[in-house]
Motif scaffolding. Structure first.
Motif, PDB file in Angstrom:
ATOM      1  N   LEU A  35      -2.136   5.049   5.370  1.00 44.84           N
ATOM      2  CA  LEU A  35      -1.952   3.623   5.626  1.00 44.84           C
ATOM      3  C   LEU A  35      -3.023   3.106   6.586  1.00 44.84           C
ATOM      4  CD1 LEU A  35      -0.417   0.935   5.548  1.00 44.84           C
ATOM      5  CD2 LEU A  35       1.123   1.848   7.308  1.00 44.84           C
ATOM      6  N   ARG A  36      -3.267   3.835   7.665  1.00 45.19           N
ATOM      7  CA  ARG A  36      -4.304   3.438   8.616  1.00 45.19           C
ATOM      8  C   ARG A  36      -5.662   3.288   7.928  1.00 45.19           C
ATOM      9  NH1 ARG A  36      -3.560   4.224  14.246  1.00 45.19           N
ATOM     10  NH2 ARG A  36      -1.510   5.044  14.807  1.00 45.19           N
ATOM     11  N   GLN A  37      -5.966   4.243   7.047  1.00 41.88           N
ATOM     12  CA  GLN A  37      -7.262   4.207   6.368  1.00 41.88           C
ATOM     13  C   GLN A  37      -7.348   3.030   5.405  1.00 41.88           C
ATOM     14  OE1 GLN A  37     -10.010   6.268   7.019  1.00 41.88           O
ATOM     15  NE2 GLN A  37     -10.910   4.565   5.855  1.00 41.88           N
ATOM     16  N   ILE A  38      -6.255   2.765   4.692  1.00 46.93           N
ATOM     17  CA  ILE A  38      -6.258   1.635   3.760  1.00 46.93           C
ATOM     18  C   ILE A  38      -6.463   0.323   4.510  1.00 46.93           C
ATOM     19  CG2 ILE A  38      -4.778   0.262   2.227  1.00 46.93           C
ATOM     20  CD1 ILE A  38      -3.577   2.939   1.240  1.00 46.93           C
ATOM     21  N   MET A  39      -5.772   0.147   5.641  1.00 45.73           N
ATOM     22  CA  MET A  39      -5.924  -1.094   6.405  1.00 45.73           C
ATOM     23  C   MET A  39      -7.341  -1.217   6.977  1.00 45.73           C
ATOM     24  SD  MET A  39      -3.034  -2.324   5.707  1.00 45.73           S
ATOM     25  CE  MET A  39      -3.316  -3.909   6.503  1.00 45.73           C
ATOM     26  N   ALA A  40      -7.921  -0.089   7.373  1.00 43.36           N
ATOM     27  CA  ALA A  40      -9.313  -0.114   7.841  1.00 43.36           C
ATOM     28  C   ALA A  40     -10.253  -0.496   6.699  1.00 43.36           C
ATOM     29  CB  ALA A  40      -9.698   1.241   8.424  1.00 43.36           C
ATOM     30  N   SER A  55       0.833  -1.209   0.000  1.00 42.00           N
ATOM     31  CA  SER A  55       0.000   0.000   0.000  1.00 42.00           C
ATOM     32  C   SER A  55       0.863   1.253   0.000  1.00 42.00           C
ATOM     33  CB  SER A  55      -0.926   0.003   1.224  1.00 42.00           C
ATOM     34  OG  SER A  55      -1.817  -1.086   1.202  1.00 42.00           O
ATOM     35  N   VAL A  56       1.875   1.266   0.868  1.00 43.12           N
ATOM     36  CA  VAL A  56       2.753   2.441   0.899  1.00 43.12           C
ATOM     37  C   VAL A  56       3.653   2.480  -0.335  1.00 43.12           C
ATOM     38  CG1 VAL A  56       4.594   3.605   2.184  1.00 43.12           C
ATOM     39  CG2 VAL A  56       2.615   2.697   3.388  1.00 43.12           C
ATOM     40  N   SER A  57       3.950   1.318  -0.919  1.00 43.54           N
ATOM     41  CA  SER A  57       4.628   1.319  -2.215  1.00 43.54           C
ATOM     42  C   SER A  57       3.764   2.023  -3.260  1.00 43.54           C
ATOM     43  CB  SER A  57       4.922  -0.113  -2.669  1.00 43.54           C
ATOM     44  OG  SER A  57       6.039  -0.641  -2.007  1.00 43.54           O
TER      45      SER A  57
END
Length: 445
Positions: free
Chosen positions: A399-404, A375-377
């Motif tokens: 990143l937090r939002q993507i994992m959520a 995701s961060v890539s």
């Protein structure tokens, strides 16, 4: 589609690729019912097209060691599927690497990248070269020789490699430098680059941090606080160490780390001072976890993994594939483990997964839980294309939002009638449907 028939055909065609078959089986057995709800998928034989990679590049890599001796290794790049974006996936340097392992990783990467909500397809590459025990100059010469064979097949809008086991910032830097020289362009084709030449803040931390964020989302569904929980971690590379760092900051107790030689047990939990020592040992001196155990006089178990030798509430396998088997799973469940969240790719064997699901504990497969790195890539790719650099806080927030969002998708597609969330099914179905719809829309290619 009958999963058993598809698997039988793939086993016949690829009889010597057990890791690849294992990965395919784990996915298609969970998506079978959903797939069969769409007759058009079967008419266009979508499942077979999705299982078999778009293309595979294999090549010899010849390089010269410090003694002037010519050495030869094999190199591969598996471009699995680019229906939703450019091929994206890491490069692994390890003596165990073969085509089967890379095909499984590329297959998994396709669904993982789909879950991130970012426009990235799936790929993986690597070599049976091991950086361990090699000098910096030997590593540089190998990386340059590897890219001389591969550079024509990659690019910012074609295929964007990153790091994986055996490939950190040093190796990415060497490969990107040679790619830039050969391609005569500076487009940020690799991710995981140095901060000075296009890398993103918190990229090294991202897989570990993302795994913890996914774990927190899972624990929240049952009202469980991470503070004070004993967490067993395998591995001691970037994924494991940054997982440990984030857990310590949240008040959890990290009770193990490991490498390929053995496991250290930290009965009272890893301290920040010890964490700093591990970072220096692994990232600067490239030492072994045994040295950390000796420095702090901690129990060290040569040749063993953590799962049957530590007392823990949560397990986070973060080393390599198939490192946690059925016996390990039963041992963890016997001691009352409440959650397993995977930092590595497919670290749990099929037997272990069956045990976790049967016990109805919180179990997060790697394609969901360890998607923070890619995701961060993807965010690094966005920064490179815009010629921008975001702050650590901005990247971490995204990143937090993507994992959520990934957790939400897993809940949406994995919740069963009794309320239990089967994260394996949820991740597989969510990842599959996005790729399948994109493939259908683009025709038979």
């Amino acid at each position: 589609m009958k999963a058993t028939e598809v698997l039988a055909d793939l086993k016949r065609r690829f009889p010597n690729e057990p890791e690849y078959i294992q990965a395919v089986e784990e996915v298609i057995t969970t998506i079978e019912d959903t797939y069969n709800e769409y007759p058009e998928f079967e008419r266009y034989n979508l499942i077979e097209r999705l299982c078999i990679p778009d293309r595979i590049f294999s090549f010899r890599v010849s390089w010269v060691d410090d003694k002037g001796q010519v050495r030869n290794n094999m190199g591969w790049r598996i471009q699995h599927n680019n229906a939703i974006g450019p091929y994206k996936g890491g490069i692994r340097f390890h003596s165990s690497v073969n085509q089967s392992i890379l095909k499984f990783l590329a297959f998994e990467q396709t669904f993982k990248n789909s879950l991130t909500t970012l426009a990235m397809g799936g790929a993986k590459g690597g070599s049976d070269f091991s950086p361990r025990g090699k000098s910096d100059m030997e590593v540089m010469r190998f990386c340059q020789a590897f890219i001389q064979e591969l550079w024509r097949q990659i690019g910012a809008d074609t295929d964007v490699p990153a790091g994986d086991i055996g490939v950190g910032g040093r190796e990415v830097g060497y490969m990107y430098g040679m790619y830039k020289k050969m391609a005569r362009e500076n487009t940020g084709t690799f991710t995981g680059k140095g901060r000075e030449f296009g890398g993103s803040l918190i990229r090294p931390e991202a897989t570990g941090y993302g795994n913890v964020y996914f774990l927190l989302n899972m624990l929240q569904t049952r009202g469980i606080d991470i503070a004070g929980k004993r967490v067993a971690i395998s591995g001691s590379g970037n994924v494991a160490t940054y997982t440990a760092e984030k857990l310590i900051s949240l008040g959890a107790k990290v009770v193990s780390l490991s490498d390929s030689d053995g496991t250290v047990v930290i009965p009272d939990g890893l301290t920040q001072e010890q964490m700093d020592y591990v970072f220096r040992l692994k990232n600067i001196y490239r030492g072994r976890i045994r040295e950390f155990a000796e420095e702090y006089e901690l129990p060290y178990h040569p040749g063993e993994r953590p799962w049957q030798i530590v007392d823990c509430d949560i397990a986070m396998p973060s080393a390599t594939q198939n490192e946690l088997d059925g016996d390990d799973a039963r041992a963890l469940l016997k001691q009352g483990v409440i959650a397993v969240s995977e930092g590595a790719n497919m670290p749990s064997t099929p037997d272990a997964i069956k045990e976790f699901l049967a016990a109805r504990i919180l179990y997060a497969p790697g394609k969901a839980a360890n998607a923070g790195g890619v995701s961060v890539s993807g965010l690094e790719m966005a920064q490179n294309s815009q010629k921008l650099s975001w702050s650590a806080e901005e990247v971490d927030s995204k990143l937090r939002q993507i994992m959520a969002d990934i957790h939400h998708q897993c809940e949406l597609f994995g919740k069963e009638s009794d309320g239990f969330v089967n994260y394996v099914k949820g991740a597989n179905v969510a990842g599959f449907m996005k790729v399948a719809r994109a493939m259908m829309a683009q025709g038979i290619l």
